[in-house]
Scaffold this active site. Structure first.
Site, PDB file in Angstrom:
ATOM      1  N   ASP A  82     -31.742  50.600 -20.799  1.00  9.40           N
ATOM      2  CA  ASP A  82     -32.209  49.603 -21.770  1.00  9.40           C
ATOM      3  C   ASP A  82     -33.341  48.775 -21.145  1.00  9.40           C
ATOM      4  O   ASP A  82     -33.219  48.315 -20.009  1.00  9.40           O
ATOM      5  CB  ASP A  82     -31.012  48.701 -22.124  1.00  9.40           C
ATOM      6  CG  ASP A  82     -31.337  47.721 -23.226  1.00  9.40           C
ATOM      7  OD1 ASP A  82     -32.061  48.095 -24.167  1.00  9.40           O
ATOM      8  OD2 ASP A  82     -30.840  46.576 -23.158  1.00  9.40           O
ATOM      9  N   HIS A  83     -34.422  48.589 -21.886  1.00  8.46           N
ATOM     10  CA  HIS A  83     -35.574  47.795 -21.414  1.00  8.46           C
ATOM     11  C   HIS A  83     -36.050  48.245 -20.023  1.00  8.46           C
ATOM     12  O   HIS A  83     -36.242  47.396 -19.135  1.00  8.46           O
ATOM     13  CB  HIS A  83     -35.258  46.295 -21.394  1.00  8.46           C
ATOM     14  CG  HIS A  83     -35.046  45.719 -22.761  1.00  8.46           C
ATOM     15  ND1 HIS A  83     -36.078  45.530 -23.653  1.00  8.46           N
ATOM     16  CD2 HIS A  83     -33.922  45.324 -23.407  1.00  8.46           C
ATOM     17  CE1 HIS A  83     -35.586  45.031 -24.787  1.00  8.46           C
ATOM     18  NE2 HIS A  83     -34.285  44.916 -24.668  1.00  8.46           N
ATOM     19  N   HIS A 178     -33.266  37.955 -28.200  1.00 15.16           N
ATOM     20  CA  HIS A 178     -32.244  38.223 -27.181  1.00 15.16           C
ATOM     21  C   HIS A 178     -31.502  36.939 -26.815  1.00 15.16           C
ATOM     22  O   HIS A 178     -32.075  35.850 -26.887  1.00 15.16           O
ATOM     23  CB  HIS A 178     -32.895  38.778 -25.910  1.00 15.16           C
ATOM     24  CG  HIS A 178     -33.402  40.179 -26.066  1.00 15.16           C
ATOM     25  ND1 HIS A 178     -34.707  40.529 -25.894  1.00 15.16           N
ATOM     26  CD2 HIS A 178     -32.747  41.315 -26.377  1.00 15.16           C
ATOM     27  CE1 HIS A 178     -34.841  41.839 -26.087  1.00 15.16           C
ATOM     28  NE2 HIS A 178     -33.663  42.336 -26.388  1.00 15.16           N
ATOM     29  N   GLY A 207     -31.326  42.420 -29.937  1.00 15.50           N
ATOM     30  CA  GLY A 207     -30.990  41.013 -30.166  1.00 15.50           C
ATOM     31  C   GLY A 207     -29.997  40.811 -31.288  1.00 15.50           C
ATOM     32  O   GLY A 207     -30.101  39.861 -32.067  1.00 15.50           O
ATOM     33  N   ALA A 208     -28.997  41.686 -31.379  1.00 13.15           N
ATOM     34  CA  ALA A 208     -28.062  41.610 -32.518  1.00 13.15           C
ATOM     35  C   ALA A 208     -26.928  40.615 -32.313  1.00 13.15           C
ATOM     36  O   ALA A 208     -26.281  40.221 -33.290  1.00 13.15           O
ATOM     37  CB  ALA A 208     -27.492  42.992 -32.811  1.00 13.15           C
ATOM     38  N   SER A 209     -26.668  40.196 -31.059  1.00 10.09           N
ATOM     39  CA  SER A 209     -25.586  39.221 -30.846  1.00 10.09           C
ATOM     40  C   SER A 209     -25.883  37.955 -31.632  1.00 10.09           C
ATOM     41  O   SER A 209     -27.001  37.438 -31.588  1.00 10.09           O
ATOM     42  CB  SER A 209     -25.471  38.859 -29.364  1.00 10.09           C
ATOM     43  OG  SER A 209     -24.993  39.945 -28.631  1.00 10.09           O
ATOM     44  N   ASN A 228     -28.311  47.066 -30.785  1.00 14.95           N
ATOM     45  CA  ASN A 228     -27.959  46.717 -29.403  1.00 14.95           C
ATOM     46  C   ASN A 228     -27.208  45.395 -29.296  1.00 14.95           C
ATOM     47  O   ASN A 228     -27.668  44.381 -29.840  1.00 14.95           O
ATOM     48  CB  ASN A 228     -29.240  46.522 -28.583  1.00 14.95           C
ATOM     49  CG  ASN A 228     -29.997  47.791 -28.330  1.00 14.95           C
ATOM     50  OD1 ASN A 228     -29.763  48.804 -28.982  1.00 14.95           O
ATOM     51  ND2 ASN A 228     -30.906  47.741 -27.379  1.00 14.95           N
ATOM     52  N   THR A 231     -25.233  40.196 -25.247  1.00 17.18           N
ATOM     53  CA  THR A 231     -24.780  38.814 -25.037  1.00 17.18           C
ATOM     54  C   THR A 231     -23.332  38.585 -25.481  1.00 17.18           C
ATOM     55  O   THR A 231     -22.551  37.949 -24.770  1.00 17.18           O
ATOM     56  CB  THR A 231     -25.730  37.854 -25.782  1.00 17.18           C
ATOM     57  OG1 THR A 231     -27.047  38.069 -25.253  1.00 17.18           O
ATOM     58  CG2 THR A 231     -25.352  36.403 -25.594  1.00 17.18           C
TER      59      THR A 231
HETATM   60  O1  G3H Z   1     -31.246  45.279 -25.309  1.00 16.98           O
HETATM   61  C1  G3H Z   1     -30.204  44.662 -25.531  1.00 16.98           C
HETATM   62  C2  G3H Z   1     -30.011  43.894 -26.757  1.00 16.98           C
HETATM   63  O2  G3H Z   1     -31.195  43.736 -27.424  1.00 16.98           O
HETATM   64  C3  G3H Z   1     -29.172  42.681 -26.525  1.00 16.98           C
HETATM   65  O3  G3H Z   1     -29.305  41.702 -27.490  1.00 16.98           O
HETATM   66  O4  G3H Z   1     -28.815  39.560 -26.343  1.00 16.98           O
HETATM   67  O5  G3H Z   1     -28.546  39.787 -28.769  1.00 16.98           O
HETATM   68  O6  G3H Z   1     -26.975  40.926 -27.272  1.00 16.98           O
HETATM   69  P1  G3H Z   1     -28.347  40.436 -27.459  1.00 16.98           P
HETATM   70 ZN    ZN Z   2     -33.001  44.286 -26.138  1.00 15.84          ZN
END
Ligand code: G3H
Ligand code: ZN
Length: 282
Positions: A82-83, A178, A207-209, A228, A231
């Protein structure tokens, strides 16, 4: 089952109108929580490690854990970088057995993003590993990546980017962030629909959290097929450890809080898979 690539997994989700969930993990307990929960729900799943997690433990160590745990399940599991922040990290991951990578050059000028993403696609083709890239930029704070620079994905440029790079999936910036949201998230659904019309490969939501079930389902109905979460898992894990240690200040056995944390992460995983409709899609 053994580790599979994200290529077929995401194309199948795209055709089926659901999203596969990618969960970021930091350690063995999180790997177990994600794989066991997905196995219970018969859902395909993606285990993701960030560049920062790979500074904590190397790709070969995560790969060994994920391959060992996956063998005990009957679902497709992909292991994803990831990233990824460099060509070299992508190469180290595919050499270690990762079945999917993301190269994230979204903070760089467009031409640089194209150049690096294309180079990673070429590298990964040798290993038959699919590549995700990001266009526009999802800001916020995750691990040691911090950026205030939210930049919505331009649909026309996205079509051009996909053509120029040959990436297999595209992370889009439509207002998600994120880390922990400061205030209510504002998603640009119109932008998402325009990107979906312009681009035919699977689209990814970062950034779904912190997003509601309705918000993520609305994204899926507009073409997102990988979502994804990092968090919320970290928060659940850490809250469980904190709670156990406060309740048992004398505890010295790491398995005591490790078990509690694994259980709390499992609950988050079960909930996300159910909300996103990939239960039973293995
Ligand atoms: O790449 C990971 C996700 O974009 C994490 O997003 O910080 O909202 O869980 P998040
Ligand atoms: Zn991400």
């Amino acid at each position: 089952m053994s580790i599979v690539s994200t290529k077929q997994m995401l194309l199948k989700a795209q055709q089926g109108g659901y999203a596969v969930v990618a969960f970021n993990v930091e350690n063995m307990e999180m790997v177990q929580a994600v794989c066991d929960s997905a196995n219970k729900l018969k859902a395909p799943v993606i285990i993701a490690t960030s560049a920062s997690a790979l500074k904590y433990a190397p790709p070969a160590l995560f790969a060994a854990m994920v391959y060992a745990v996956a063998k005990e399940t009957s679902i497709p599991i992909a292991l994803h970088l990831d990233h990824g922040n460099s060509f070299e990290l992508c190469e180290a991951c595919v050499k270690a057995g990762y079945s999917s990578v993301m190269i994230d050059a979204s903070q760089q000028p467009y031409e640089e993003n194209v150049k690096l993403s294309r180079a990673v696609v070429k590298l990964c083709a040798t290993y038959q590993v699919p590549v995700e890239a990001e266009l526009g930029h999802v800001g916020g704070k995750e691990d040691d990546i911090e950026s205030e620079n939210d930049l919505g994905t331009d649909p026309i440029q996205a079509a051009e980017f996909v053509k120029q790079t040959g990436v297999n999936s595209l992370a889009v910036a439509i207002g998600t962030t994120h880390g922990v949201y400061q205030g209510a998230p504002k998603l640009d659904f119109e932008r998402l629909s325009s990107i979906r019309s312009a681009v035919d490969i699977p689209l990814v939501l970062h950034g779904a959290s912190g997003l509601s079930g309705d918000a993520v389902r609305a994204c899926v109905s507009r073409g997102i097929c990988k979502i994804n979460y990092a968090t919320e898992l970290r928060a659940a894990y850490t809250a469980a450890v904190r709670h156990v240690l406060l309740e048992n200040p004398e505890a010295i056995d790491p398995k005591i809080f490790g078990r509690a944390a694994r259980q709390c992460v499992s609950e988050v995983v079960l909930e996300k898979i159910t909300v996103l409709g990939c239960e039973g899609k293995a």
